[in-house]
Design a protein around this motif. Structure first.
Motif, PDB file in Angstrom:
ATOM      1  N   THR A 503       4.748  17.402  10.833  1.00 37.09           N
ATOM      2  CA  THR A 503       5.856  16.556  10.370  1.00 37.09           C
ATOM      3  C   THR A 503       5.435  15.089  10.278  1.00 37.09           C
ATOM      4  O   THR A 503       5.946  14.346   9.431  1.00 37.09           O
ATOM      5  N   VAL A 504       4.532  14.671  11.151  1.00 39.18           N
ATOM      6  CA  VAL A 504       4.026  13.300  11.100  1.00 39.18           C
ATOM      7  C   VAL A 504       3.267  13.078   9.794  1.00 39.18           C
ATOM      8  O   VAL A 504       3.458  12.066   9.102  1.00 39.18           O
ATOM      9  N   PHE A 505       2.412  14.024   9.444  1.00 38.85           N
ATOM     10  CA  PHE A 505       1.642  13.880   8.210  1.00 38.85           C
ATOM     11  C   PHE A 505       2.540  13.947   6.980  1.00 38.85           C
ATOM     12  O   PHE A 505       2.308  13.242   5.996  1.00 38.85           O
ATOM     13  N   GLU A 506       3.589  14.779   7.041  1.00 39.38           N
ATOM     14  CA  GLU A 506       4.512  14.854   5.908  1.00 39.38           C
ATOM     15  C   GLU A 506       5.183  13.500   5.684  1.00 39.38           C
ATOM     16  O   GLU A 506       5.359  13.062   4.537  1.00 39.38           O
ATOM     17  N   ALA A 507       5.542  12.833   6.758  1.00 37.80           N
ATOM     18  CA  ALA A 507       6.184  11.524   6.633  1.00 37.80           C
ATOM     19  C   ALA A 507       5.231  10.508   6.012  1.00 37.80           C
ATOM     20  O   ALA A 507       5.626   9.707   5.139  1.00 37.80           O
ATOM     21  N   VAL A 508       3.971  10.544   6.428  1.00 33.36           N
ATOM     22  CA  VAL A 508       2.981   9.614   5.862  1.00 33.36           C
ATOM     23  C   VAL A 508       2.668   9.986   4.410  1.00 33.36           C
ATOM     24  O   VAL A 508       2.507   9.105   3.557  1.00 33.36           O
ATOM     25  N   HIS A 509       2.614  11.283   4.101  1.00 34.07           N
ATOM     26  CA  HIS A 509       2.421  11.713   2.711  1.00 34.07           C
ATOM     27  C   HIS A 509       3.528  11.164   1.816  1.00 34.07           C
ATOM     28  O   HIS A 509       3.272  10.754   0.671  1.00 34.07           O
ATOM     29  N   ASN A 510       4.772  11.192   2.332  1.00 33.78           N
ATOM     30  CA  ASN A 510       5.891  10.665   1.541  1.00 33.78           C
ATOM     31  C   ASN A 510       5.664   9.198   1.187  1.00 33.78           C
ATOM     32  O   ASN A 510       5.905   8.762   0.054  1.00 33.78           O
ATOM     33  N   GLY A 511       5.227   8.435   2.182  1.00 30.81           N
ATOM     34  CA  GLY A 511       4.974   7.024   1.923  1.00 30.81           C
ATOM     35  C   GLY A 511       3.827   6.809   0.950  1.00 30.81           C
ATOM     36  O   GLY A 511       3.898   5.945   0.057  1.00 30.81           O
ATOM     37  N   MET A 512       2.762   7.606   1.076  1.00 31.56           N
ATOM     38  CA  MET A 512       1.600   7.459   0.190  1.00 31.56           C
ATOM     39  C   MET A 512       1.939   7.905  -1.238  1.00 31.56           C
ATOM     40  O   MET A 512       1.423   7.333  -2.209  1.00 31.56           O
ATOM     41  N   GLN A 513       2.804   8.910  -1.361  1.00 31.02           N
ATOM     42  CA  GLN A 513       3.263   9.283  -2.700  1.00 31.02           C
ATOM     43  C   GLN A 513       4.110   8.165  -3.289  1.00 31.02           C
ATOM     44  O   GLN A 513       4.037   7.870  -4.493  1.00 31.02           O
TER      45      GLN A 513
END
Length: 707
Positions: A503-513
């Motif tokens: 879930t941590v990586f998903e949150a960072v992926h959202n920001g990078m997208q």
């Protein structure tokens, strides 16, 4: 006859018999029983020729040979056998003088004794080989020896593949048990160095018989004592040579680096270090000249910037801070911060932020808000449960190390740097034992003492893409015939982070997208591909003087099934969004779609390739070097003209006939004296520069001769 005389006669007879027997015995010993003279005689008649094997070929991921072999020739000398050599003709062909000839012979004797072959002139051009080959009968003690040399059909990836160099005494000492000899070549940099023991193969020996004039007559003992050369093993790499070529094109007239990795395997798809050079320049007999030119280039093209140089990663490091902050629980996805122009949590108003407003994690990554990540970093270091900033920093660093930062990754390219994740001991020396988070707040935005290599930054992108694991980046996937030296084992091991939830990586992926869709990387989108990226703009100083910012960009794509992770750096190029990000965009498109489609995108690639972003200090250094070269050329031309004038002699052409030797001796006409000057009746005579054979009488007669 008296008894006395008979006795004396007998003694004389015995002496003669003894002497005769000694002579016969010695002859039998020398000619039949002793092998020393036989061996010397055979040594004079037998020539030991080293057969150099083909080095292993290196293939890219699509089985295209990016490094292969071609044949060139060395002129080899055995100093003890050069009596009777026509040194004048040899020097004329090679373009050297007799002093240089003697120097090379002495060097060969010092390095390899006078009875062993040494390279006299390496890697002959086809023209030089042809001229020597037709005159070899004039040069006893010299032979032409073939040698496989490297050829680079794509003229790319110089810093990856590396180059060969002739071994010296220091190399032989370090590798004394590996069978190298003077005159051998070995890998010095790149993959040639890392996989030398695989690529080199095994040398063979061929014995040839010579006549009394040292001319080769054929094989010795029908090859009974010959050994066969064994070719080196080929390497199969993860490199995509077309992607590498595109990267080198886009980085033309720029200083920096590109590294792209397949996050699924850790295989390096491209590794561009700019400026680069055509690797074919470091083969052939002009190798030393070209190496000297590259070495003096102020842009340092011989350095592999992707693995050797360290940089502050700038805002690309905010992804690391965000992941650690979420995992440590000092923030959640909804945590937000308002920025009015700067971070005031340490009372200094630093760091500044470019965008004002209120940001949560996703929007803070997308807009690269400094205040948000300074706040997160301060919360991590100030956690009460760790008791001190000292202990909290150790926890932060443990996370960073698991990302592959702060230490050497162990890639299969030599001279890798380890980057720097500063420790609490370092800060104790600067700020004392009671240092606090505000002392190191610049680390929160990838400045301060934090440093990475571009390969480490690309690996961080792969780690984030894989949601917490990576393979050590590497170029070689497999070795022909198997990995008998166990060189590839470490590249098959997965490295995991510190139990970071998906879930941590998903949150960072959202920001990078968000970076690519509405944030700082908006203008670097790849048509039809969901890219997760992060721009970075890094302040830097040289000798205390602020320079133009470095431009960074890190990304992976596509988001749902990442196949490429990439990091781009352009030194002193300003904003990452304006230079580094568009380059990464084109590289991602090329790799995922196998081409750059549409006129607009192709034009963009051409425009970026033409963009000149060479740092101003390097431009000045290059101009200075060019001026010095022009001055040296002018001085050399003046000296050459003076030398030519000094060698011109006043003499009419005269022929000299001799009953014992049919030769012609040419004397040179001097230029006419200027009007009003009188040389008188005095004639200046000079020893002729050359004696030409009689068959050249009908050739045109020169009007002057350099001596």
């Amino acid at each position: 006859m008296p008894v006395y005389n008979q006795s004396r006669s007998r003694i004389v007879q015995i002496i003669f018999v003894v002497v005769f027997l000694v002579i016969i015995g010695q002859l039998l010993h020398l000619q039949i029983f002793s092998s020393s003279y036989r061996m010397q005689a055979e040594s004079n008649a037998r020539f030991r020729k080293v057969i150099y094997p083909d080095r292993g070929i290196i293939y890219d991921r699509k089985h295209r040979a990016v490094l292969e072999n071609t044949i060139m020739y060395d002129l080899v000398v055995t100093p003890g056998e050069i009596r009777g050599t026509d040194t004048f003709t040899l020097c004329k062909i090679l373009g050297i003088d007799t002093a240089e000839f003697k120097k090379r012979i002495v060097t060969a004797i010092i390095k390899n004794t006078s009875y062993k072959p040494s390279v006299f002139e390496p890697l002959l051009t086809p023209e030089l080989y042809a001229r020597l080959n037709e005159n070899m009968y004039k040069f006893p003690g010299f032979i032409l020896s073939d040698r496989p040399v490297r050829d680079y059909p794509f003229a790319a990836a110089a810093n990856i593949l590396g180059y060969l160099g002739e071994v010296d005494t220091g190399f032989l000492r370090r590798h004394k048990d590996e069978g190298y000899e003077m005159g051998d070549y070995a890998g010095m940099t790149g993959l040639e160095r890392s996989y030398e023991k695989v690529l080199m193969g095994t040398r063979g020996i061929k014995y040839l018989i010579r006549d009394n004039r040292s001319r080769i007559q054929g094989s010795y003992e029908n090859g009974a004592y010959d050994t066969t050369a064994i070719a080196g093993k080929s390497l199969h790499s993860s490199l995509d040579v077309e992607l590498q070529q595109l990267g080198e094109k886009l980085m033309g007239n720029k200083v920096g680096s590109i590294v792209a990795i397949d996050p699924r395997t850790g295989g390096i798809l491209c590794m561009v270090s700019s400026p680069t050079y055509d690797p074919n320049l470091l083969t052939g007999n002009q190798r030393r000249k070209h190496f000297s030119q590259l070495f003096r280039d102020p842009r340092l093209p011989l350095i592999n910037r992707a693995v050797t140089l360290r940089y502050s990663p700038g805002s690309t490091f905010k992804t690391v801070v965000g992941i650690i902050g979420l995992t440590e629980g000092v923030i959640d996805e909804k945590f937000s911060i308002s920025c009015s122009g700067a971070f005031y949590g340490c009372g200094t108003g630093r760091p500044k932020c470019l965008d004002r407003g209120t940001f949560n994690l996703t929007s803070a990554i997308a807009h690269s808000d400094n205040t948000y990540f300074a706040t997160v970093f301060k919360r991590i270091i100030d956690q009460p449960r760790y008791g001190s900033a000292d202990s909290a920093l150790k926890v932060f660093n443990k996370y960073a190390y698991s990302f592959g930062l702060g230490n050497k990754l162990g890639i299969d390219i030599p001279y890798e740097s380890g980057g720097n994740i500063p420790t609490s001991n370092y800060y104790k020396k600067i700020f004392g034992p009671k240092w606090v988070s505000c002392n190191i707040i610049s680390n929160s935005i990838g400045q301060g003492e934090v440093q990475t290599t571009i390969t480490q930054l690309a690996n961080v992108m792969a780690f984030i893409a894989n949601k917490g694991w990576y393979y050590t980046p590497h170029l070689i996937d497999s070795i022909e015939g198997g990995d008998k030296f166990d060189l590839l084992r470490e590249y098959k091991v997965k490295h995991y982070g510190n139990h970071i939830p998906d879930t941590v990586f998903e949150a960072v992926h959202n920001g990078m997208q968000g970076v690519m869709e509405y944030g700082t990387g908006f203008y670097a989108q790849v048509p039809g591909v969901t890219v997760c990226g992060k721009t970075g703009t890094v302040e830097n100083y040289l000798s205390g003087v602020k320079q133009k910012d470095h431009a960074f960009f890190g990304a992976f794509a596509p988001r749902d099934n990442p196949r490429i992770a990439i990091a781009v750096l352009c030194e002193n190029a300003g904003f990452g969004a304006s230079s580094a990000a568009p380059i990464a965009s084109l590289m991602i498109e090329k790799y995922l779609k196998d081409s750059i489609a549409g006129k607009e995108r192709k034009d963009k690639a051409e425009n970026i390739a033409k963009m000149n972003l060479i740092p101003e200090r390097m431009r000045r250094a290059m101009d200075s070097l060019s001026r010095m070269a022009r001055i040296k050329d002018s001085i050399a031309q003046v000296k050459a003209q003076k030398a030519m004038n000094d060698t011109l002699v006043i003499e009419e052409q005269t022929e000299v006939d001799s009953s014992n030797s049919n030769i012609r001796q040419y004397r040179i006409d001097a230029p006419q004296q200027p009007a009003g000057k009188d040389t008188g009746n005095k004639r200046i005579r000079r020893t002729p520069a050359a004696v030409l054979p009689d068959e050249q009488r009908n050739k045109p007669k020169p009007t002057y001769q350099r001596v």
